[in-house]
Design an enzyme around this catalytic site. Sequence first.
Site, PDB file in Angstrom:
ATOM      1  N   LYS A   1      -6.813   3.378  -3.493  1.00 20.48           N
ATOM      2  CA  LYS A   1      -7.228   3.347  -2.089  1.00 20.48           C
ATOM      3  C   LYS A   1      -7.400   4.774  -1.609  1.00 20.48           C
ATOM      4  O   LYS A   1      -6.669   5.667  -2.028  1.00 20.48           O
ATOM      5  CB  LYS A   1      -6.147   2.605  -1.292  1.00 20.48           C
ATOM      6  CG  LYS A   1      -6.314   2.593   0.208  1.00 20.48           C
ATOM      7  CD  LYS A   1      -5.209   1.747   0.865  1.00 20.48           C
ATOM      8  CE  LYS A   1      -5.181   1.955   2.375  1.00 20.48           C
ATOM      9  NZ  LYS A   1      -4.070   1.227   3.028  1.00 20.48           N
TER      10      LYS A   1
ATOM     11  N   LYS B   1     -10.130   0.203  -2.592  1.00 19.53           N
ATOM     12  CA  LYS B   1     -10.026  -0.015  -1.149  1.00 19.53           C
ATOM     13  C   LYS B   1     -10.283   1.282  -0.401  1.00 19.53           C
ATOM     14  O   LYS B   1      -9.420   2.154  -0.339  1.00 19.53           O
ATOM     15  CB  LYS B   1      -8.632  -0.564  -0.796  1.00 19.53           C
ATOM     16  CG  LYS B   1      -8.429  -0.765   0.719  1.00 19.53           C
ATOM     17  CD  LYS B   1      -7.054  -1.342   1.043  1.00 19.53           C
ATOM     18  CE  LYS B   1      -6.800  -1.370   2.546  1.00 19.53           C
ATOM     19  NZ  LYS B   1      -5.440  -1.849   2.880  1.00 19.53           N
TER      20      LYS B   1
ATOM     21  N   ASP C   1       0.860  -1.187   0.000  1.00 18.24           N
ATOM     22  CA  ASP C   1       0.000   0.000   0.000  1.00 18.24           C
ATOM     23  C   ASP C   1       0.893   1.231   0.000  1.00 18.24           C
ATOM     24  O   ASP C   1       1.528   1.547   1.014  1.00 18.24           O
ATOM     25  CB  ASP C   1      -0.906   0.011   1.241  1.00 18.24           C
ATOM     26  CG  ASP C   1      -1.997  -1.058   1.176  1.00 18.24           C
ATOM     27  OD1 ASP C   1      -1.801  -2.076   0.453  1.00 18.24           O
ATOM     28  OD2 ASP C   1      -3.035  -0.892   1.843  1.00 18.24           O
TER      29      ASP C   1
END
Lengths: 312, 506, 288
Positions: A208, A244, A143
């Site tokens: 995300k 996400k 991430d």
Amino acid sequence: MSVRYPTSSLQALLSQIGPVDQVGIDERVAKYGTRSIKKAAKLWGLRTAVTMVDLTTLEGKDTPGKVASLCQKALRPADDASIPPTAAVCVYPSMVRHAKKHVGGTSVKVASVATAFPSGQAPLSTRLAEVRAAVADGADEIDMVINRGAFLAGEFAEVQDEIAAVVEACGRATLKVILEVSELESYDNIRAASFLAMQVIRPGDFIKTSTGKTSLNATLGNNQVMLEAIRDHYLATGVAIGMKPAGGIRTAKQALTFLIAVKETLGDAWLNNTRYRFGASSLLNDLLRQLEKERTGAYQAPYSFSESAESY
Amino acid sequence: MPTSSAAAKKASRPAARATGRPAPELIFGDLWEFDPAPETADPKLKPRYDLFINGKFVAPKSGKYFDSINPATERKLAEIALAGPAEVDAACKAAKTAFEKVWGPMPGRERAKYLFRIARLLQDRAREFAVAETLDGGKPIKESRDFDVPMAAAHFFYHAGWADKLDYVAPGRRVAPLGVVAQVIPWNFPLLMLAWKIAPALAMGNTVVLKPAETTSITCLKLAEILQDADLPPGVVNFVTGAGEVGAALVNHPIPAKVAFTGSTEVGKVIMRALAGSDKKMTMELGGKAANIIFDDAPLDQAVEGIVNGIFFNQGHVCCAGSRLLVQESVADRVLAKLKTRIRTLRVGDPLDKNTDIGAINSREQLDKITTLVAAGVKEGAELFQSSCKLPAKGFYFRPTVFSGVSMSHRIAREEIFGPVLSILTFRTLEEAVEKANNTCYGLSAGVWTDKGSRILKMSTELKAGVVWANTYNKFDPVSPFGGYKESGFGREGGRQGLLDYCQLA
Amino acid sequence: MTRLPITKTPKVYVGGAFIRSESARVYPLHDASGAFYANIPQCTRKDLRNAVEAAAKAGPGWARRTAYNRGQILYRLGEMLEARASELAAALQLGGATPAAAAREVAAAVDRLVYYAGWTDKYESLLGSVNPVAAPYFNFTVTEPMGVVGIIAPDECPLLALITLIAPAITSGNTVVALASSKQPYPAILLGEMLATSDLPGGVVNLLTGFRKELVPTFATHAHLRALIAVADPEERKTLALGAADSVKRVRLIKAEVATDWFADAAQSLQAIRDTLEFKTTWHPVGT
């Protein structure tokens, strides 16, 4: 695939991808909240949400012991063995090898934040080295945070180049690109940043919302903007990008509402954890609490499923 | 390498074809099918409803009642009294007495408190009213619950506050009530239209005789219960029920000083002719064929949301529905594609289900009219797209329908369909959009979608319509005057401007 | 031998030009003593149609003028009347007005124009509004002129009443087709000449002379007339209202059988401007 936007004004970028009206988005997502999910549909939604959780601990005080218990929770969220495991655990790079010990070889992935999370304010070489180290330690997923400073300065090519460099550093690991929506502020910026990222990441990679480290995290609104960007990108290129939302989703009711947004914007193909994740910690116990309530018909006491993620 | 995304898209499409990959598609299937989620609040319906005259429920002298059915199931809900000329007369006389003896002389601050009370009592029973409205009219519960009933209460609350501030309504002039007002309302927003009508009339000091539509009288008569609970003096508000002949008797009765009508342009003209030569004041809120105009720089997803809200809200039974979509040619294909995708996720069905987006058509008669006009559209060569959703076996339902390739001469582009049927036309320039939008006998509303602020104001200036929604559609508020240009009627409802239509200048 | 003066041929002012009736018909006008004075155009429904066309053509341009500019032009019209006050007074005396009464009517007519000249840039701020809706929208209501307004003037106060009816309509940008008094048309003939020299664009005010019986039904049914302001008897009111229904026309009918004090302050008002205005409400989201 490898199209790069030149360094240019946001206006020029928006003229290509189209603007977003904030009030319109907010009204659209308010309607998701009026959906009423009952019975079998509720069970399906709750269980699916469990499988989408990236169970997260990102604290300075994280220890191998804490990560170990998080992993146990991810693998076996509840006594009820029919409850599926979560999608992943999400930890700092230094904890990857500890996590890998517990979940390696299972369906639960190890995700690691990297790239000088959460600010991203480190030299690119340092950030890339951190990604490589996490992957080398066994991270299945990375991430990363985008360079918001470059984005807000209009240096779009720099933003994209850095993401592309991280893609390369990831190797076989899945990449999730954190836009840090609260620092981008406007829906126009979020849409633009989504496109910048999607242009250089691979099918199956994610975009995300947030690090969870700022005041405002995932909302139905910024989730919707990003879902629509994913949809437009998919319909134009055939490349399916995952989504996400992270931070701020604490209740099962919220999670179901986010899933309704997915169902009605991207459709059935995104209703699984290869394309949709929740970056969350305390959410998991509320999902379990509601599943237990559905099973038994009784509302649950707080000590059955702690409201604090600390106690996983 | 500087490449525009448009160029990138162009480049990627042939490549996709060349590799034999099917075009990407979204799947809106039944992977996560929602269980029925019916609203279960008790609508507290009575088996039979009498007329509401002089503060009491009274049976019609004729003893005649007609059935009110649930359009979603075609089952009978209740019997409604059929008013005769004698009852219309009694209602008008009661209203006159109440005006002269009680309501007219009452200080504004006291009238205000009655209206506040009504608003509060309606809020108390909001869910019950929402269910009754949905059962009687077929609209989705989410609309009656989130829009019709709260907005009705808001109208009472807003106008209540005016009752003691009437000196501010007409600058430089004193205002006075007109007396008895006759009001006739349609079936598409039964309770809300009632509130739109009676709240400003009462705030101004008038008394009211109102006739609801014959297919949707129930919430009107339920509101009568609230008027009783609020201790509203007898005769201030009277309800007479029945079909057109009751309305005719009411508007032609010598007592009312004003007629306020919401309904079709056709019936509006009939009333105007009937009242020609009388001194009665009128307001008319009539039909529409609104243009919803999408420019190529618009936020397209929100525009699509606005298109959907514009034409499918309340099954398209909306006088200001955005029934003519005007899209700039350069984005027409994209807008149509996005619209079709969006329509696939609309849920048509049981109006009581909380997840229903589009409910039942109000009556068999209206369903027949929609069916006829859609057939005309097909016959005239427009291209038909309908949602493939499942429809309930019983009840009056119609699929969300979109016609593309429509030209201005088509019936579906000119006539008010009053159903979930959208006609899509294209334009190239702003001037052409304005010309097409204004090329109609109607002028109730219009929508404009563009990211450019000055263009919005330009369009708003050029469009001959009483309400212009810019980057939104079908928004209403008691503070916001609503009403039409041209054959969409005259007079305004809501806001300070609306109050002026219920007074005379002293 | 005294010189024989030449007389002026009365023409009506339509579309910025002085015309005779397309029908070539006239009717004789006599002065208060009964002597022949002039032949007045007897305008027909076709003249009315042409006048409506001229008014419609002039409409958008007039409505787009700035409020300040419209105010100056109305004031200029007042100047024109004032400058030819004695001529107008003489025209009123043709119908039997005393010199004092005629002078008083002309003065009142000038003052009325000055009154409305001052309103052009003010009425909007009193009639329009910003509306605080309960949602994130900027919502405002502005007025717009209705378009072409038909006006039917009474016989009494043939100058003052005519101006009292026309002025509020053009204040906001409407254009007008007005039928002057049949019995006392001459002030309207002169008024046309003043309109022509007042900077008012041609077609904004179109004046017809002729017979009410002939023209009232066409005023009633002409769909392009979006509003009617008429002083009318009961029968005419019914005709006008019936015709208005066909195209949902806005009507304000003043009872001819009830005396109107055209001199009174109450004869001029903000509300008279409002009578030929539409309200338009615009919603716009407030967001980013």
